[in-house]
Design an enzyme around this catalytic site. Structure first.
Site, mmCIF file in Angstrom:
data_model
loop_
_atom_site.group_PDB
_atom_site.id
_atom_site.type_symbol
_atom_site.label_atom_id
_atom_site.label_comp_id
_atom_site.label_asym_id
_atom_site.label_seq_id
_atom_site.Cartn_x
_atom_site.Cartn_y
_atom_site.Cartn_z
ATOM 1 N N TYR A 249 0.849 -1.161 0.075
ATOM 2 C CA TYR A 249 -0.019 0.016 0.131
ATOM 3 C C TYR A 249 0.935 1.232 -0.112
ATOM 4 C CZ TYR A 249 -3.397 3.507 2.036
ATOM 5 O OH TYR A 249 -4.270 4.533 2.228
ATOM 6 N N LYS B 244 0.481 4.027 -3.013
ATOM 7 C CA LYS B 244 0.047 5.362 -2.779
ATOM 8 C C LYS B 244 1.152 6.368 -3.189
ATOM 9 C CE LYS B 244 -4.173 4.635 -1.637
ATOM 10 N NZ LYS B 244 -5.308 5.245 -2.559
#
Length: 244
Positions: free
Chosen positions: A158, A162
């Site tokens: 993640y 991101k």
């Protein structure tokens, strides 16, 4: 009065996407709600101001169908709010295989497919359709995370996904109203193109370089909570600042 602006909001059926959809409608936008699952109650509530379009952002063909539907319905596209996102679906730390001679299983990279590839797909499609506007142009805003700048050890995939799309910085402990305000600011102020905004409690902070913009409040958002870390990775993190 000019024609109503049209926005596609991905992940629109729940959470930040739902709040963003409602906020844009209140400001006079037409919103195309793009999500895997419909929110019939919200769609009914918003009436002609919103429409639902089944969309799996990790699949380019699915997004392409969604964008085409939106164009066919409204004849214009003024904004893409690339908000859909998920966290890691497997553990690349493979702690369970520390003492094994077997090759570990292939990681589930759906998080990358949704959080990064989905934004790339949507950006390309938005550029294509925004060029077709009577007056070419529009806005693309993506929901990233403070973990894009200050990595969260629980979600390594993640963090990377991101970081690749860190235009608008948001994190899940922040009030939704603050995130909506950041989107509104990005959509209304062209000078913010390419900038990152950290949403921290009730503040919107431009991010000039990687440092904690709101001290301990921002830091806590990426501090490991060991019960969650253990749920994902099957052992405690052993990090000195982890929350027990």
């Amino acid at each position: 009065m000019g024609p109503e602006r049209v926005a596609i909001v991905t992940g629109a059926s729940s959470g930040m996407g739902e709040a963003l959809t409602e906020a844009l409608v209140e400001k006079g936008w037409k919103v195309a709600m793009a999500d895997i699952r419909p929110n019939a109650e919200l769609t009914s509530k918003l009436g002609e101001s919103a429409s639902f379009h089944t969309c799996d952002v990790s699949d380019y063909d699915s997004q392409a169908r969604c964008f085409q539907e939106v164009w066919d319905k409204y004849g214009r596209l003024d904004a893409l709010c690339a908000n859909a996102g998920i966290v890691d679906k497997s553990s690349i730390y493979i702690l369970d295989h520390r003492d094994s001679d077997k090759i570990p299983p292939k990681p589930n990279l759906l998080c990358t497919d949704v959080d990064y590839k989905g934004v790339v797909y949507g950006t390309q499609l938005a550029i294509h359709f925004m060029r077709k506007n009577k007056v070419p142009g529009g806005s693309i805003v993506a929901t990233a995370s403070i973990a894009a700048i200050h990595p969260h050890e629980t979600y390594p995939e993640y963090d990377g996904a991101k970081a690749a799309v860190a235009f608008h910085i948001a994190y899940h402990m922040t009030p939704v109203d603050t995130i909506v305000s950041a989107y509104n600011r990005c959509l209304e102020d062209d000078s913010l193109s390419g900038e990152a905004i950290e949403c921290s409690v009730d503040k919107l902070l431009l991010v000039p370089r990687p440092e904690y913009q709101n001290g301990r409040v921002s830091q806590r958002a990426v501090t490991v909570w060991d019960p969650l870390f253990k749920m994902y990775h099957h052992e405690l993190s052993q990090l000195p600042d982890a929350i027990a």
